[in-house]
Every structure is written in structure tokens, then in C-alpha cells.
Design a protein around this motif. Sequence first.
Motif, PDB file in Angstrom:
ATOM      1  N   GLU A 226     -21.334 -15.937  18.720  1.00 13.16           N
ATOM      2  CA  GLU A 226     -19.989 -15.727  17.552  1.00 13.16           C
ATOM      3  C   GLU A 226     -19.298 -17.394  17.378  1.00 13.16           C
ATOM      4  O   GLU A 226     -19.086 -18.505  18.138  1.00 13.16           O
ATOM      5  CB  GLU A 226     -18.701 -15.143  18.682  1.00 13.16           C
ATOM      6  N   ARG A 227     -18.551 -16.894  16.025  1.00 14.35           N
ATOM      7  CA  ARG A 227     -17.844 -18.158  15.410  1.00 14.35           C
ATOM      8  C   ARG A 227     -16.466 -18.409  16.100  1.00 14.35           C
ATOM      9  O   ARG A 227     -15.682 -16.345  15.791  1.00 14.35           O
ATOM     10  CB  ARG A 227     -17.579 -18.663  14.458  1.00 14.35           C
ATOM     11  N   PRO A 228     -15.687 -19.121  16.245  1.00 15.11           N
ATOM     12  CA  PRO A 228     -13.939 -18.642  16.474  1.00 15.11           C
ATOM     13  C   PRO A 228     -13.380 -18.219  15.537  1.00 15.11           C
ATOM     14  O   PRO A 228     -13.714 -18.460  13.963  1.00 15.11           O
ATOM     15  CB  PRO A 228     -13.330 -20.403  16.234  1.00 15.11           C
TER      16      PRO A 228
ATOM     17  N   THR B 170     -36.541 -10.900   8.718  1.00 17.31           N
ATOM     18  CA  THR B 170     -34.883 -10.604   9.377  1.00 17.31           C
ATOM     19  C   THR B 170     -35.208  -9.736  10.359  1.00 17.31           C
ATOM     20  O   THR B 170     -35.304  -8.744   9.436  1.00 17.31           O
ATOM     21  CB  THR B 170     -33.585 -10.581   8.120  1.00 17.31           C
ATOM     22  N   MET B 171     -33.979  -9.942  11.555  1.00 21.07           N
ATOM     23  CA  MET B 171     -33.738  -8.488  12.429  1.00 21.07           C
ATOM     24  C   MET B 171     -32.107  -8.605  12.172  1.00 21.07           C
ATOM     25  O   MET B 171     -31.219  -9.084  11.983  1.00 21.07           O
ATOM     26  CB  MET B 171     -33.923  -9.422  14.225  1.00 21.07           C
TER      27      MET B 171
ATOM     28  N   PRO C  43     -19.790 -11.707   8.956  1.00 22.14           N
ATOM     29  CA  PRO C  43     -20.130 -10.437   8.890  1.00 22.14           C
ATOM     30  C   PRO C  43     -20.983 -10.304   9.977  1.00 22.14           C
ATOM     31  O   PRO C  43     -21.469 -11.277  10.147  1.00 22.14           O
ATOM     32  CB  PRO C  43     -21.309 -10.908   7.173  1.00 22.14           C
ATOM     33  N   SER C  44     -21.442  -8.826   9.785  1.00 18.47           N
ATOM     34  CA  SER C  44     -22.894  -8.566  10.954  1.00 18.47           C
ATOM     35  C   SER C  44     -24.296  -8.710   9.941  1.00 18.47           C
ATOM     36  O   SER C  44     -25.016  -9.180  10.665  1.00 18.47           O
ATOM     37  CB  SER C  44     -22.595  -7.416  11.987  1.00 18.47           C
ATOM     38  N   ILE C  45     -23.980  -8.710   8.502  1.00 18.80           N
ATOM     39  CA  ILE C  45     -25.102  -8.800   8.242  1.00 18.80           C
ATOM     40  C   ILE C  45     -24.747  -8.981   6.335  1.00 18.80           C
ATOM     41  O   ILE C  45     -24.077  -8.584   6.746  1.00 18.80           O
ATOM     42  CB  ILE C  45     -26.153  -7.412   8.215  1.00 18.80           C
TER      43      ILE C  45
ATOM     44  N   ASP D 101     -28.027 -20.115   9.420  1.00 15.63           N
ATOM     45  CA  ASP D 101     -28.753 -21.328  10.179  1.00 15.63           C
ATOM     46  C   ASP D 101     -27.031 -21.003  11.064  1.00 15.63           C
ATOM     47  O   ASP D 101     -26.911 -20.875  12.368  1.00 15.63           O
ATOM     48  CB  ASP D 101     -28.058 -22.422   9.759  1.00 15.63           C
ATOM     49  N   ALA D 102     -25.471 -19.774  10.691  1.00 13.56           N
ATOM     50  CA  ALA D 102     -24.692 -19.903  11.077  1.00 13.56           C
ATOM     51  C   ALA D 102     -25.146 -18.730  12.366  1.00 13.56           C
ATOM     52  O   ALA D 102     -23.912 -18.446  12.906  1.00 13.56           O
ATOM     53  CB  ALA D 102     -23.335 -19.831  10.443  1.00 13.56           C
ATOM     54  N   GLY D 103     -25.798 -18.046  12.176  1.00 16.71           N
ATOM     55  CA  GLY D 103     -27.041 -16.825  13.192  1.00 16.71           C
ATOM     56  C   GLY D 103     -26.103 -15.763  12.872  1.00 16.71           C
ATOM     57  O   GLY D 103     -26.080 -14.677  13.355  1.00 16.71           O
ATOM     58  N   VAL D 104     -26.422 -15.336  10.926  1.00 18.10           N
ATOM     59  CA  VAL D 104     -26.146 -14.311  10.301  1.00 18.10           C
ATOM     60  C   VAL D 104     -27.333 -14.433   9.502  1.00 18.10           C
ATOM     61  O   VAL D 104     -27.462 -14.522   9.280  1.00 18.10           O
ATOM     62  CB  VAL D 104     -24.505 -14.096   9.675  1.00 18.10           C
TER      63      VAL D 104
END
Length: 349
Positions: free
Chosen positions: A48-50, A85-86, A148-150, A168-171
Motif C-alpha cells: 500500500e502507498r500512503p 497480469t494478475m 487504483p486496484s487495476i 512498478d508501483a504494485g498496480v
Amino acid sequence: MIRISTSRTLKGGVSLFLFGFGLSLLSTFSLMAQDRGERPQNQGERTERPERPAQQSERMQRPAQEPVALDFESITITGRDGIETMIDDVSRIVTIGGSVTEIVYALGFGPNVVGTDITSTYPRQVFMLPRLGALRQSSAESILSLDPSIVITTTALSPPAVAQQVRDAGVPVLIVDEATSVELAKRRIQDVGEALRSADKATDIITAIETQLAEAATIQAEMDVKPSVLFIYTRGAAMVNVSGKGTGADAIVELAGGQNVITQYEGYRPLTAEAAVSSQPDIILAPSHGVEMLGGMENFMNQPGLKLTPAAKNGHVRAVDTGMLLSFGPRLGEGVLALTRDMQRMMSE
């Protein structure tokens, strides 16, 4: 699109967020401050990002609709960019590209959309959401600011590095086709439907398009003349171009039963008086938003050479909804059928 693996994951973090969101509408600002918190991090979930203040504000401005598919069965698929992509969370969808936005809404996931780009103009609910820059002028920072989640977009996303920066940010970022043909349009709908586990709804949308296109073809078969069409793509005085071969406009003209008068080149070129007059079109088409940007139809007709064409002399000039037509989205069949009928009326006058 290739399915790799699936599993079922209940997004407890999303449920907590919904509880906090509902409570915030009934509580004082002090309670809002206590209950706004981020979604808890589950095992295997992205880092998670702040939250930034802008994100917190956006959450409060989002239309009060219940997101769907919170108990989402995860899926790993391959986008049209070749990247696996998952997707395991569709609670906060960002769409970039008007066609993609329309598809997501048509599939019933409108309540989950938390932001779109400025090329997304349908349905009207999108104007209640945060608006990103244009599809071809995207930035990872603005996309990530919506938490976003996706992210779902097309191969036209630019700059190309943006998609990887968001990943790269995890999204997760799902890339689908940028369509300028019926076949690619249908494949794009199928891909988004699969990604959102709504394949049946996607099939229904495609069936409706095919039915409307078949009806348009029946009308065209009864027309005595195949009209010659000049399609002028404009976005204001700085851009007044003629649509050549291989463009989305060229494909739409053909689908509606016309023939593009410009056959000498592919792509778009600036309008000249010589090109307009020499082409002798039966019909002139232009995007309605572009005509508005020029100040209306009267100003549009003051463009070089247009008043000297048969189309202008016979009143066969139309401003068309390019969001319905050139986006090659769920309303493609509806738009083609309406344009076919209008062409038939004009040519029978």
C-alpha cells in the motif's frame, strides 16, 4: 487473451473501506478522520502507498454507489502487450481511453470506476469522477494518485513507459486493443469481459453490435447509390484534417454504406480548398465536438472549399457522435445503424 490461473480471494480490505466510507457519511468530521484508514494489507496483496490528501478528497467526492464483485475470483491473463497480469481486486478501476470506459460501464462495473481520462465522455456519470489527462498524454503519478486496484487501457497509452511505471508501483495494468475495425472492437470487448469475469455480458454486447450491423447492411443493400463521403476530422481551428484510407473514419464510412472519397493516401492530412472541391463528395461528415470547437456548423462550413461541394449545396453535411462511432465501443452498431439510415434519407432526397 490467455487465462493462466485462477483462485478466489475475499478482499477484506475493500469491505473495511466500504464500512468506513458509509460511516463517514453519517458521522462528524472527527469520526471521518478516525475511520478513513487505508485498506489493510492482505498476504500476497500489493504494497500500500500512503494516501495523499488528494486521494482522501477523491474518495469523499466519489458518487455513492455500491461497488460490485468485491468477492472477486482472481485471474492471471496476458494483455495485448504480451504482459501477464494478475487481477485480484476490481474494487477501484481506473480506465484510460473512452472505449475502455464505455466497455467497463456496459459490463456493469461503473460503480467501481474511480477515475477516467478526458477522452472518456460516455456515460455521463464519468464527469462526476476525477479526470486524468488524455490517453496519449498520460502520467504514472496522476494515475497512482487515484489509488487504483487495476488500470485498464489500450495499446495507444503514451508515453509507453507509463504502464510499467504503474506496474512498478504494485498496480496491475491490463492493456487491450486500440481498435479501428469491427473485429478488433469485438476482441477488445471480449478481453475486458474476461478480465472482469463477465464473459457472458461481453458476448451479449457483441451480439447486439452484430445484430445492428446486420440491420444496417440490409438497408445498404436497398440503396440505389453508394454515397461518396468526405470525413473531416477537426478539433478546432488548429486541426482540420481530411480522413484518408486506413483510418477509423474510413472504416466507419464503409460500415455505414458509403465510400471514402479520399483514396490517394492513408492517415490524415490538412484540409485544402482543392482537396474539398476536387473530391466532389455527396456527403460531408465531421465530429460534433470538433464542429462545436470551431464555433458551430456555420463556421465549420467556412473552412476552405466546403461550400463549393455537392454535399454543401444539397444540405448533406452532418456532425456525428464520434464517441459512438470512432471509439469502436459498445455503441458501435447503434451508431453505424443510425448513420446508415441518415445516409439513406439524404441520398433519397
